[in-house]
Design a protein around this motif. Sequence first.
Motif, PDB file in Angstrom:
ATOM      1  N   GLU A 261     -31.892  22.585  52.440  1.00 10.81           N
ATOM      2  CA  GLU A 261     -33.148  22.068  53.000  1.00 10.81           C
ATOM      3  C   GLU A 261     -34.113  21.622  51.896  1.00 10.81           C
ATOM      4  N   THR A 262     -34.065  22.284  50.747  1.00 10.81           N
ATOM      5  CA  THR A 262     -34.908  21.897  49.616  1.00 10.81           C
ATOM      6  C   THR A 262     -34.431  20.579  49.028  1.00 10.81           C
TER       7      THR A 262
ATOM      8  N   ARG B  58     -35.536  17.823  51.309  1.00 10.94           N
ATOM      9  CA  ARG B  58     -36.983  17.588  51.125  1.00 10.94           C
ATOM     10  C   ARG B  58     -37.228  16.763  49.853  1.00 10.94           C
TER      11      ARG B  58
ATOM     12  N   ASP C  86     -36.350  13.234  50.500  1.00  9.23           N
ATOM     13  CA  ASP C  86     -37.383  12.612  51.330  1.00  9.23           C
ATOM     14  C   ASP C  86     -38.598  12.205  50.499  1.00  9.23           C
TER      15      ASP C  86
ATOM     16  N   GLY D 220     -44.834  13.467  54.528  1.00 10.90           N
ATOM     17  CA  GLY D 220     -44.110  13.935  53.345  1.00 10.90           C
ATOM     18  C   GLY D 220     -44.920  14.872  52.472  1.00 10.90           C
ATOM     19  N   ARG D 221     -46.105  15.211  52.925  1.00 12.71           N
ATOM     20  CA  ARG D 221     -47.014  16.111  52.204  1.00 12.71           C
ATOM     21  C   ARG D 221     -47.350  15.577  50.804  1.00 12.71           C
TER      22      ARG D 221
END
Length: 116
Positions: free
Chosen positions: A27-28, A31, A34, A82-83
């Motif tokens: 998941e990292t 991210r 992304d 996407g922060r």
Amino acid sequence: MAHDECEVQGLHPEAVERVGAKMPAEETIIRLADIFKALADPTRARILYALSLEELCVCDLAALTGMSASAVSHQLRLLRAGRLVRYRREGKMAFYCLDDEHVRHLLQEGLCHACE
């Protein structure tokens, strides 16, 4: 055979084990990919660079990019998801800035690499 491939098949189990033990969770990694996808668009990169210099409203960013406020808002939504950016409201105005110093550092490193 291409020069960038191994000429013989050989595995280095110790190296694979060392690196595998340090690999981030899936998941990292997703991210991270992304984040780079968001940076891969020239318009979003331009917006992020502008925000690395100063907090700006959507109208300011539209003027800087030559885009409509609506188009800039769409790009900002993607960057927020996407922060990479955040915003604050001041009356009827929405002011954007980078989400944190990590984003600024990522931009600076990317620019340094691009200029080499």
